[in-house]
Design an enzyme around this catalytic site. Structure first.
Site, short mmCIF file in Angstrom:
data_model
loop_
_atom_site.label_atom_id
_atom_site.label_comp_id
_atom_site.label_asym_id
_atom_site.label_seq_id
_atom_site.Cartn_x
_atom_site.Cartn_y
_atom_site.Cartn_z
N ARG A 323 0.90 -1.24 0.10
CA ARG A 323 0.04 0.11 -0.18
C ARG A 323 0.75 1.34 0.11
O ARG A 323 0.41 2.21 0.51
CB ARG A 323 -0.89 -0.05 1.24
CG ARG A 323 -2.18 -1.09 1.10
CD ARG A 323 -3.12 -0.82 2.00
NE ARG A 323 -4.19 -1.90 2.00
CZ ARG A 323 -4.35 -3.00 2.53
NH1 ARG A 323 -3.21 -3.25 3.38
NH2 ARG A 323 -5.11 -3.92 2.38
N LYS A 345 4.07 11.17 -11.40
CA LYS A 345 3.27 10.21 -12.44
C LYS A 345 3.95 9.00 -12.40
O LYS A 345 5.19 8.82 -13.01
CB LYS A 345 3.25 11.07 -13.84
CG LYS A 345 1.95 12.09 -13.69
CD LYS A 345 1.82 12.63 -15.15
CE LYS A 345 0.78 13.44 -15.48
NZ LYS A 345 0.33 13.96 -16.59
N GLU A 387 11.93 16.73 -24.87
CA GLU A 387 11.15 17.24 -23.95
C GLU A 387 11.75 18.67 -23.62
O GLU A 387 10.67 19.44 -23.01
CB GLU A 387 11.18 16.12 -22.56
CG GLU A 387 10.53 14.72 -22.95
CD GLU A 387 9.10 14.98 -22.62
OE1 GLU A 387 8.52 16.17 -22.63
OE2 GLU A 387 8.29 14.03 -22.98
N LYS A 428 8.94 22.27 -14.94
CA LYS A 428 8.16 21.37 -14.37
C LYS A 428 7.78 21.42 -12.92
O LYS A 428 6.71 21.21 -12.54
CB LYS A 428 8.58 20.26 -14.80
CG LYS A 428 7.74 19.07 -14.52
CD LYS A 428 7.89 17.80 -15.39
CE LYS A 428 6.84 16.97 -15.25
NZ LYS A 428 6.97 15.51 -15.74
N GLU A 438 -3.00 17.39 -11.91
CA GLU A 438 -3.69 17.51 -13.41
C GLU A 438 -4.94 17.96 -13.32
O GLU A 438 -5.57 17.19 -13.87
CB GLU A 438 -3.13 16.60 -14.23
CG GLU A 438 -3.24 17.16 -15.66
CD GLU A 438 -2.58 16.07 -16.99
OE1 GLU A 438 -3.43 15.91 -17.66
OE2 GLU A 438 -1.53 15.65 -16.57
N ARG A 445 -0.96 21.85 -15.18
CA ARG A 445 -0.06 20.36 -15.58
C ARG A 445 -0.42 20.01 -16.91
O ARG A 445 0.40 19.44 -17.73
CB ARG A 445 -0.25 19.67 -14.33
CG ARG A 445 0.90 18.37 -14.65
CD ARG A 445 1.07 17.41 -13.27
NE ARG A 445 1.95 16.56 -13.49
CZ ARG A 445 2.62 15.77 -12.36
NH1 ARG A 445 2.09 15.77 -11.34
NH2 ARG A 445 3.62 14.96 -12.69
N ASN A 449 1.46 18.34 -21.43
CA ASN A 449 1.27 17.47 -22.49
C ASN A 449 1.38 17.81 -23.97
O ASN A 449 1.07 17.26 -24.73
CB ASN A 449 -0.06 16.63 -22.30
CG ASN A 449 -0.30 15.88 -21.04
OD1 ASN A 449 0.69 14.89 -20.90
ND2 ASN A 449 -1.42 16.39 -20.44
N HIS A 452 2.21 15.43 -26.93
CA HIS A 452 2.02 14.18 -26.46
C HIS A 452 0.67 13.63 -26.93
O HIS A 452 0.81 12.32 -27.12
CB HIS A 452 1.93 13.91 -24.91
CG HIS A 452 3.48 14.08 -24.17
ND1 HIS A 452 4.14 15.17 -24.61
CD2 HIS A 452 4.12 13.56 -23.53
CE1 HIS A 452 5.47 15.13 -23.87
NE2 HIS A 452 5.19 14.06 -23.24
N HIS A 456 1.74 10.02 -28.23
CA HIS A 456 1.53 8.73 -27.69
C HIS A 456 0.97 7.78 -28.73
O HIS A 456 1.00 6.75 -28.84
CB HIS A 456 0.55 9.00 -26.68
CG HIS A 456 1.21 9.54 -25.34
ND1 HIS A 456 0.64 9.81 -24.20
CD2 HIS A 456 2.56 9.70 -25.11
CE1 HIS A 456 1.50 10.09 -23.21
NE2 HIS A 456 2.80 10.16 -23.74
N HIS A 470 10.21 7.34 -27.07
CA HIS A 470 9.12 8.39 -26.74
C HIS A 470 9.29 9.56 -27.17
O HIS A 470 8.65 10.55 -27.75
CB HIS A 470 9.05 8.17 -25.07
CG HIS A 470 8.03 9.12 -24.49
ND1 HIS A 470 6.72 9.39 -24.60
CD2 HIS A 470 8.43 10.41 -23.89
CE1 HIS A 470 6.37 10.26 -24.23
NE2 HIS A 470 7.23 10.79 -23.56
#
Length: 572
Positions: A323, A345, A387, A428, A438, A445, A449, A452, A456, A470
């Protein structure tokens, strides 16, 4: 003519300064010298102060003067706890008076509050690390020190080294001392000071009722100092390392040695295959089983050593095992250092798309050793730069730097790479601090993207097998996002031309046709429809008015996207 008088003999030339000054004196920071009894803190400290043009102070001398008692008498009358409390106050007072060289008692830096006071003062901490035989020779006859009274020096020093060395390892500079003259040691200390550069620390404050957050620490040589840098934030000095096979072979030993210096034990090491294909649920289960079999506990931190794949996978494992386990990001690729390691993330890919299983799980620290970037293959370095370019387009003035110096970064210039990492993390971290999960609907945030949505979809179509990295997908996505912005009238057509030209100049694929693969525009659009950024069934694109002025759009006509993709060479 009378004979010429003989010339007077010239005086012998002054010996060359054995310590040439690579800096203007006086030195602008305090230097705090720490180490075991017999390490030479006072003798080296005095020489260092003379060379740096700073006052010298000995903490024990100051304490005795203030108390009117010797250190032994203070210990005997009031005990060690009382002494350490006074010692900390004296050290803090001395460091508040301006740059000095300060020699501390052997136990001073083992006190966490004293270490914190030294860090907060901005001083450079210097550990003189001596082997046991050298210390034994130097402490012979020191019966006046309380620790050596009626005791075996070997037993005392061995015990103290085991207890104190892990704390000394938190010092900024470590000098391994041997049987050499104080002048030689001082010269080596001066050389280390001349080369020392403090790592950049960017705080990531997070919202919440209680203070939260972590630091992004950036600089060269940080893996060798990993134990000292991480020790203040780890719940316990026991960790597990998750890496990929390539990175483990390159940097695993350096990390282990850096951790061991601070007494941090590695409970488990788990490696995965390099590449995006390792980001899957089966690998999550395998890594979890390996960690649990090694006996990790709730306070055992997981260290992700590697690129974005390792960081995402290990972070997700840490988020769901028992957990939630504490977690540290140690990114070794440009892409991970400037983007994926920051913000919490984590996740893995599913057949339906990229990062569709995941969790927000913030690290205790991000430790970005820019020296590891020298080991990257050129393609990986270029992919990571995409990036950086994205951050430039979001920031505006940073885009100007990218156009001027991006080629230097992808060529491996250390100064350019360090600047790219620090400025990307600065952007960032500020965005994450404002919108951790986000949740800001029209920006925040979500702006990270940029590029992206397209990228993606291209990655998913290529199958995560390495055919398209990527960062390469993001590079093409940046160009497409700028083209879409221009077609919708949000920016001049000159902007996508600049974006594509810059990415191409940095060796990145900038147009879909450069992939030499046939894509279906309708299939790519369907991929975008399954992206996690979709809201209420509507596609969300990040568009540009100009560099530094981006916004979220969820009203882009699908036909406009399809037309753009077809114009860029995609099939129906």
């Amino acid at each position: 003519m009378p004979p010429r008088a003989a010339a007077a003999p010239r005086p012998p030339a002054a010996p060359a300064n054995p310590w040439p000054a690579p800096w203007p004196t006086p030195w602008p920071r305090s230097v705090v010298v720490v180490g075991m009894p017999g390490a030479g803190k006072t003798s080296i400290g005095r020489r260092l102060a003379n060379r740096l043009g700073l006052p010298f102070h000995d903490a024990d001398v100051e304490i005795e003067a203030a108390a009117g008692l010797t250190v032994s008498e203070i210990f005997a009358r009031y005990g060690e706890a009382h002494f350490r409390d006074g010692e900390r106050r004296v050290i803090a007072r001395l460091l508040s008076q301006g740059p000095i060289v300060l020699a501390t008692g052997g136990g001073a830096y083992a006190d966490p509050r004293t270490r914190q006071a030294v860090r907060e003062s901005g001083a450079v901490s210097l550990w003189l690390r001596c082997p046991l035989p050298t210390l034994l020779r130097r402490v012979a006859g020191r019966d006046h020190r309380p620790m050596f009274v009626d005791a075996d020096p070997v037993e005392v020093l061995t015990r103290l080294m085991e207890r104190r060395h892990p704390h000394y390892a938190e010092a900024d500079i470590v000098i391994a001392c041997a049987d050499e003259s104080p002048e030689t040691t001082t010269r080596r200390v001066l050389a280390a000071l001349s080369e020392w550069q403090p790592p950049a620390r960017l705080p990531v404050p997070l919202p919440g009722a209680a203070p939260r957050g972590y630091d992004i620490v950036t600089g060269e040589g940080l893996l060798r100092r990993a134990g000292g840098l991480l020790a203040p934030v780890l719940p316990t000095r026991r960790v597990a390392i998750v890496s990929d096979a390539n990175v483990a072979a390159l940097h695993g030993e350096t990390l282990r040695e850096g951790l061991a210096e601070a007494g941090i034990a590695v409970a488990a090491e788990v490696t995965v295959a390099p590449g995006e294909a390792s980001k899957n649920m089966a690998e999550v289960g395998r890594v979890m089983d390996a960690l649990l079999a090694a006996g990790i506990e709730r306070r055992t931190a997981v260290i992700a050593l590697g690129g974005g794949v390792v960081g995402d996978l290990a972070g997700f494992v840490a988020a769901i095992t028992l957990r939630g386990l504490p977690f540290v990001q140690v990114p070794t690729t440009l892409l991970a250092q400037v983007d994926s390691s920051v913000g919490g993330k984590t996740g893995v890919n599913l057949a339906a798309g990229k990062n569709l299983a995941g969790a927000f799980h913030q690290p205790l620290m991000v430790l970005a050793d820019t020296g590891t970037l020298a080991t990257l293959p050129p393609r990986e370095l270029r992919a990571g730069y995409a990036e950086v370019a994205k951050h430039g387009l979001l920031h505006g003035s940073f885009w100007d730097w990218c156009e001027a110096h991006g080629a230097e970064a992808v060529a491996g210039d250390p100064a350019a790479l360090r600047h790219a990492v620090i400025e990307s993390c600065r952007l960032k971290s500020a965005v994450v601090a404002e919108d951790e999960r986000e949740e800001t609907p029209d920006g925040g945030r979500a702006l990270l993207n940029l590029g992206h949505t397209f990228g993606h979809a291209l990655e998913a179509e290529c199958g995560y097998g390495g055919a398209l990295l990527h960062g390469e997908g993001v590079a093409i996505g940046l160009g497409l996002a700028a083209m879409l912005s221009a077609r919708l009238g949000h920016c001049a057509y000159a902007l996508p031309e600049r974006v594509v030209a810059h990415l191409a100049a940095c060796g990145l694929p900038a147009r879909i046709h450069e992939l030499n693969r046939r894509f279906s525009a309708a299939t790519l659009l369907a991929r975008m429809g399954r992206d996690k950024k979709v809201r209420e069934g509507r596609l969300r694109f990040i568009l540009l008015n100009r560099p530094g002025d981006a916004f979220v759009a969820d009203d882009v006509p699908a036909e406009t996207v399809l037309t753009l993709l077809r114009d860029e060479g995609c099939g129906p």
